[in-house]
Design an enzyme around this catalytic site. Structure first.
Site, PDB file in Angstrom:
ATOM      1  CG  ASP A   1      30.353  36.562 123.224  1.00  0.00           C
ATOM      2  OD1 ASP A   1      30.305  37.697 123.752  1.00  0.00           O
ATOM      3  OD2 ASP A   1      29.434  36.088 122.533  1.00  0.00           O
TER       4      ASP A   1
ATOM      5  N   GLY B   1      30.680  46.059 117.411  1.00  0.00           N
ATOM      6  CA  GLY B   1      31.632  45.431 118.316  1.00  0.00           C
ATOM      7  C   GLY B   1      30.978  44.819 119.542  1.00  0.00           C
ATOM      8  CB  VAL B   2      32.228  44.482 123.008  1.00  0.00           C
ATOM      9  CG1 VAL B   2      32.444  45.878 123.493  1.00  0.00           C
ATOM     10  CG2 VAL B   2      31.918  43.535 124.140  1.00  0.00           C
ATOM     11  CG  ASP B   3      27.383  49.286 122.486  1.00  0.00           C
ATOM     12  OD1 ASP B   3      26.627  48.819 123.354  1.00  0.00           O
ATOM     13  OD2 ASP B   3      27.306  50.452 122.077  1.00  0.00           O
TER      14      ASP B   3
ATOM     15  CB  SER C   1      39.619  52.480 123.785  1.00  0.00           C
ATOM     16  OG  SER C   1      38.740  53.462 124.275  1.00  0.00           O
TER      17      SER C   1
ATOM     18  CE1 TYR D   1      34.567  54.969 119.219  1.00  0.00           C
ATOM     19  CE2 TYR D   1      34.796  55.065 121.593  1.00  0.00           C
ATOM     20  CZ  TYR D   1      34.047  55.277 120.462  1.00  0.00           C
ATOM     21  OH  TYR D   1      32.773  55.802 120.580  1.00  0.00           O
TER      22      TYR D   1
HETATM   23  P1  ADP Z   1      35.733  50.464 121.079  1.00  0.00           P
HETATM   24  O1  ADP Z   1      34.822  51.325 120.260  1.00  0.00           O
HETATM   25  O2  ADP Z   1      35.803  50.879 122.532  1.00  0.00           O
HETATM   26  O3  ADP Z   1      37.074  50.293 120.448  1.00  0.00           O
HETATM   27  P2  ADP Z   1      34.909  47.773 120.182  1.00  0.00           P
HETATM   28  O4  ADP Z   1      33.666  47.057 120.542  1.00  0.00           O
HETATM   29  O5  ADP Z   1      35.100  48.168 118.753  1.00  0.00           O
HETATM   30  O6  ADP Z   1      34.959  49.050 121.173  1.00  0.00           O
HETATM   31  O7  ADP Z   1      36.165  46.929 120.621  1.00  0.00           O
HETATM   32  C1  ADP Z   1      36.606  46.790 121.946  1.00  0.00           C
HETATM   33  C2  ADP Z   1      37.212  45.412 122.140  1.00  0.00           C
HETATM   34  O8  ADP Z   1      36.185  44.446 122.335  1.00  0.00           O
HETATM   35  C3  ADP Z   1      38.036  44.923 120.944  1.00  0.00           C
HETATM   36  O9  ADP Z   1      39.238  44.339 121.447  1.00  0.00           O
HETATM   37  C4  ADP Z   1      37.141  43.856 120.324  1.00  0.00           C
HETATM   38  O10 ADP Z   1      37.888  42.842 119.684  1.00  0.00           O
HETATM   39  C5  ADP Z   1      36.452  43.310 121.545  1.00  0.00           C
HETATM   40  N1  ADP Z   1      35.175  42.584 121.358  1.00  0.00           N
HETATM   41  C6  ADP Z   1      34.295  42.644 120.337  1.00  0.00           C
HETATM   42  N2  ADP Z   1      33.251  41.829 120.565  1.00  0.00           N
HETATM   43  C7  ADP Z   1      33.468  41.243 121.789  1.00  0.00           C
HETATM   44  C8  ADP Z   1      32.762  40.294 122.598  1.00  0.00           C
HETATM   45  N3  ADP Z   1      31.597  39.774 122.215  1.00  0.00           N
HETATM   46  N4  ADP Z   1      33.315  39.920 123.785  1.00  0.00           N
HETATM   47  C9  ADP Z   1      34.491  40.448 124.204  1.00  0.00           C
HETATM   48  N5  ADP Z   1      35.195  41.343 123.501  1.00  0.00           N
HETATM   49  C10 ADP Z   1      34.693  41.739 122.299  1.00  0.00           C
END
Ligand code: ADP
Length: 174
Positions: free
Chosen positions: A10, A32-34, A117, A121
């Site tokens: 994470d 997601g990560v945001d 992405s 995305y």
């Molecule tokens: P995007 O809209 O750019 O695709 P996402 O957040 O949906 O962004 O996903 C981008 C990547 O981040 C994906 O590979 C997802 O599995 C990953 N991800 C989601 N949560 C976390 C986290 N807490 N730490 C690291 N990576 C994450």
């Protein structure tokens, strides 16, 4: 030479100078990560993002990390995958390049990228990882960054990065 490391985990827990967020053009939060970064950083992050007036696809903007272990968050806006014919590769490379420019401006020595992405995305993970690694390898030295972590949320993504990094330098798996 800048060390490139693939790790599974994470990104919000990493003790580095800067973590990169995979944001959207509004910079006003998403899933997601945001979502994870905003939850961990606290409401001050949202307030800081509100003042930035959004961000173009392929670009990135910096805020403090607030309650995160990381001092900075670089909010990068990756492209939505539309089949590859809409400049997606160049836009994704732009995210990594701009984050390294921000790293130089903020004197960052260690930083961490998520797989921008490749979630909602839908950018193909292998293609995205190649672009991430190639762009970072091309621009990292000039940025002054000593260590770049590629943070993979799942085993499949980690396997891709480990395989690609092995072609360049010995990977460290954690
Ligand atoms: P995007 O809209 O750019 O695709 P996402 O957040 O949906 O962004 O996903 C981008 C990547 O981040 C994906 O590979 C997802 O599995 C990953 N991800 C989601 N949560 C976390 C986290 N807490 N730490 C690291 N990576 C994450």
């Amino acid at each position: 030479m800048t060390e490139l490391i693939a790790v599974q985990g994470d990104i919000t827990t990493l003790q580095v100078d800067a973590i990169v967020n995979a944001a959207n053009t509004s910079l006003l939060g998403g899933g997601g990560v945001d979502g994870a970064i905003h939850r961990a950083a606290g409401p001050e992050l949202f307030a800081a993002c509100e003042k930035l007036n959004g961000c173009a696809t392929g670009d990135a903007k910096a805020t403090p990390g607030f309650r995160l272990p990381a001092k900075w968050v670089f909010h990068a806006v990756g492209p939505v995958w539309q089949g590859g014919g809409r400049g997606e590769d160049e836009l994704l490379a732009g995210c990594y390049r701009r984050c390294l420019e921000l790293a130089r401006q903020h004197e960052v020595r260690s930083m961490a990228f998520p797989a921008i992405s490749t979630g909602v995305y839908r950018f193909p993970p292998d293609r995205a990882a190649r672009i991430a690694i190639e762009t970072v390898r091309t621009h990292a030295e000039r940025s002054g960054v000593e260590t770049v972590h590629f943070v993979c949320f799942n085993r499949e993504t980690l396997d891709i990065y480990v395989r690609l990094l092995r072609n360049f330098s010995p990977p460290v798996e954690r």
